[in-house]
Motif scaffolding. Structure first.
Motif, PDB file in Angstrom:
ATOM      1  N   MET A 184     -10.969  36.943  35.429  1.00  0.00           N
ATOM      2  CA  MET A 184     -10.456  36.092  36.238  1.00  0.00           C
ATOM      3  C   MET A 184     -11.456  34.556  36.072  1.00  0.00           C
ATOM      4  N   TYR A 185     -10.410  33.785  35.678  1.00  0.00           N
ATOM      5  CA  TYR A 185     -10.955  32.253  35.542  1.00  0.00           C
ATOM      6  C   TYR A 185     -10.469  31.276  36.782  1.00  0.00           C
ATOM      7  N   THR A 186     -11.389  30.371  36.965  1.00  0.00           N
ATOM      8  CA  THR A 186     -11.120  29.384  37.771  1.00  0.00           C
ATOM      9  C   THR A 186     -11.056  27.881  37.091  1.00  0.00           C
ATOM     10  N   LEU A 233      -6.961  26.496  40.358  1.00  0.00           N
ATOM     11  CA  LEU A 233      -5.913  27.575  39.822  1.00  0.00           C
ATOM     12  C   LEU A 233      -6.843  28.839  39.467  1.00  0.00           C
ATOM     13  N   LYS A 234      -6.385  30.097  40.191  1.00  0.00           N
ATOM     14  CA  LYS A 234      -7.047  31.209  39.718  1.00  0.00           C
ATOM     15  C   LYS A 234      -6.306  31.912  38.484  1.00  0.00           C
ATOM     16  N   ILE A 235      -6.810  32.109  37.328  1.00  0.00           N
ATOM     17  CA  ILE A 235      -6.040  32.546  36.396  1.00  0.00           C
ATOM     18  C   ILE A 235      -6.473  33.831  35.919  1.00  0.00           C
ATOM     19  N   ASP A 236      -5.683  34.940  35.657  1.00  0.00           N
ATOM     20  CA  ASP A 236      -5.884  36.190  35.164  1.00  0.00           C
ATOM     21  C   ASP A 236      -5.789  36.630  33.898  1.00  0.00           C
ATOM     22  N   THR A 237      -6.800  35.942  32.842  1.00  0.00           N
ATOM     23  CA  THR A 237      -6.441  36.303  31.569  1.00  0.00           C
ATOM     24  C   THR A 237      -7.764  36.972  30.884  1.00  0.00           C
ATOM     25  N   LYS A 280      -7.957  28.000  29.304  1.00  0.00           N
ATOM     26  CA  LYS A 280      -7.834  26.602  28.955  1.00  0.00           C
ATOM     27  C   LYS A 280      -6.528  26.222  28.534  1.00  0.00           C
ATOM     28  N   LYS A 281      -6.040  27.139  27.827  1.00  0.00           N
ATOM     29  CA  LYS A 281      -4.506  26.815  27.226  1.00  0.00           C
ATOM     30  C   LYS A 281      -3.559  26.639  28.432  1.00  0.00           C
ATOM     31  N   ILE A 282      -3.468  27.862  29.401  1.00  0.00           N
ATOM     32  CA  ILE A 282      -2.735  27.771  30.387  1.00  0.00           C
ATOM     33  C   ILE A 282      -2.696  26.794  31.184  1.00  0.00           C
ATOM     34  N   VAL A 306     -12.824  24.739  33.159  1.00  0.00           N
ATOM     35  CA  VAL A 306     -12.767  26.221  33.354  1.00  0.00           C
ATOM     36  C   VAL A 306     -13.839  27.098  33.216  1.00  0.00           C
ATOM     37  N   SER A 307     -13.872  27.778  34.379  1.00  0.00           N
ATOM     38  CA  SER A 307     -15.150  28.701  34.496  1.00  0.00           C
ATOM     39  C   SER A 307     -14.871  30.047  34.666  1.00  0.00           C
TER      40      SER A 307
END
Lengths: 86, 86
Positions: free
Chosen positions: A1-3, A45-49, A56-58, A79-80
């Protein structure tokens, strides 16, 4: 999970009335050393990749397609990876 | 001259309907990996002081006294010196 932490700001060449209003209020409160104020949006945003590259792309794509107005606004983001064990 | 970049965010325990709306829009656009969205304010101040310490103190004070709602919001900021020769 990224923020993703995204800052979206009105371009410097465009008038920012909200910023001017806040600047005026700050001066009324005695903050005379504040010489300029610009107001924008902060989006998290919390991104599940699986990879940071994908996150970063999203994030870039969400800014271009929805979050920022490409004519009036500039954006930047960081992004972290979320801490392990959380 | 110093620049303060301030991010103000609604506390995690408080519902963020604007964030939910944007999250919904992102999902409609096919961004299914975005699992949470929070929206806040981004504020940039130009501060004319001699030291970075003073600029930080002023930024902290503006957040406490005007910019952030201490009950509902959290803030964080970064202060940097503007480039020489600008």
């Amino acid at each position: 999970m990224y923020t993703s932490k995204i800052n979206i700001k009105i371009r410097d060449t465009i008038l920012d009335p909200q910023g001017k209003a806040v600047e005026h209020s700050l001066k009324s409160l005695g903050f005379n050393s504040v010489t300029d104020t610009r107001i924008g949006k902060y989006i998290e945003l919390k991104i599940d990749t699986l990879s940071e590259e994908d996150a970063k792309k999203i994030t870039e794509e969400t800014c271009r397609k929805l979050l920022a107005n490409p004519v009036m606004e500039d954006y930047e983001f960081v992004v972290s990876k979320d801490g392990e064990g959380k």
